[in-house]
Scaffold this motif. Structure first.
Motif, PDB file in Angstrom:
ATOM      1  N   ARG A 152      -8.693  -5.021   3.939  1.00 58.82           N
ATOM      2  CA  ARG A 152      -7.989  -5.006   5.224  1.00 58.82           C
ATOM      3  C   ARG A 152      -6.542  -5.455   5.027  1.00 58.82           C
ATOM      4  N   GLY A 153      -5.615  -4.697   5.602  1.00 62.78           N
ATOM      5  CA  GLY A 153      -4.202  -5.043   5.544  1.00 62.78           C
ATOM      6  C   GLY A 153      -3.461  -4.482   4.341  1.00 62.78           C
ATOM      7  N   GLU A 154      -4.188  -3.958   3.353  1.00 63.93           N
ATOM      8  CA  GLU A 154      -3.519  -3.374   2.195  1.00 63.93           C
ATOM      9  C   GLU A 154      -2.896  -2.030   2.573  1.00 63.93           C
ATOM     10  N   LYS A 155      -1.886  -1.654   1.806  1.00 63.35           N
ATOM     11  CA  LYS A 155      -1.246  -0.352   1.996  1.00 63.35           C
ATOM     12  C   LYS A 155      -1.821   0.614   0.969  1.00 63.35           C
ATOM     13  N   MET A 156      -2.119   1.826   1.439  1.00 64.93           N
ATOM     14  CA  MET A 156      -2.690   2.839   0.568  1.00 64.93           C
ATOM     15  C   MET A 156      -1.952   4.156   0.758  1.00 64.93           C
ATOM     16  N   ALA A 216      -7.207  -0.556   5.906  1.00 68.27           N
ATOM     17  CA  ALA A 216      -5.950  -0.304   5.207  1.00 68.27           C
ATOM     18  C   ALA A 216      -4.950   0.422   6.099  1.00 68.27           C
ATOM     19  N   GLU A 217      -3.676   0.222   5.780  1.00 72.07           N
ATOM     20  CA  GLU A 217      -2.597   1.012   6.374  1.00 72.07           C
ATOM     21  C   GLU A 217      -2.404   2.203   5.442  1.00 72.07           C
ATOM     22  N   ALA A 272      -2.952   0.462  -3.342  1.00 69.33           N
ATOM     23  CA  ALA A 272      -3.905   1.459  -3.839  1.00 69.33           C
ATOM     24  C   ALA A 272      -3.344   2.852  -3.571  1.00 69.33           C
ATOM     25  N   SER A 273      -3.729   3.790  -4.421  1.00 65.30           N
ATOM     26  CA  SER A 273      -3.299   5.174  -4.215  1.00 65.30           C
ATOM     27  C   SER A 273      -4.329   6.127  -4.804  1.00 65.30           C
TER      28      SER A 273
END
Length: 133
Positions: free
Chosen positions: A53-57, A81-82, A117-118
């Motif tokens: 939660r809250g991580e950018k992907m 995630a965003e 993450a990607s």
């Protein structure tokens, strides 16, 4: 009796993985029914990438595989995630002959700098791999 499934016993609890003739699967304990693509995306986001939660992907996809990319977007958003999704064809043509391969767009490079993450879920265009490294 109930829907066909496989029973898994763990720690004194019994879980049944339910599957249907349509290929949809569900977990009665967690609720919901998912198709195999959604289930795979959820597995990739939660178990493989461990998105929090809250991580950018960042998810990069193309028109041929956008359905897979959309499943990953949904799973990542469900994990909190965003998410930014990019479609390769939005940045130009992807010639099959590889003579003028699409280079990794600056907008995607910038998004990747702040992402935790990607995923690249797209068909490889001729000559693109070298330009993406």
């Amino acid at each position: 009796m109930g829907a066909p499934g496989r029973e898994i016993a763990a720690g004194g609890f019994s879980f049944v993985k339910v599957s249907s003739p349509s290929g949809l699967v569900g977990d009665p304990v967690k609720g919901g029914i998912m198709n195999p693509i959604e289930q795979g995306a959820k597995q990739a986001i939660e178990k493989c990438l461990r998105v929090k939660r809250g991580e950018k992907m960042v998810i990069v996809t193309d028109l041929k595989t956008e359905r897979l990319g959309d499943a990953m977007v949904t799973a990542a958003k469900n994990a909190g995630a965003e998410v930014q999704k990019f479609i390769m064809e939005d940045f130009g043509e992807r010639p099959e002959d590889g003579k003028n391969p699409l280079k990794l767009p600056q907008e995607i490079k910038d998004a990747l700098k702040t992402a935790q993450a990607s995923c690249y879920i797209a068909q490889k265009g001729a000559g693109e791999l070298a330009t993406f490294r």
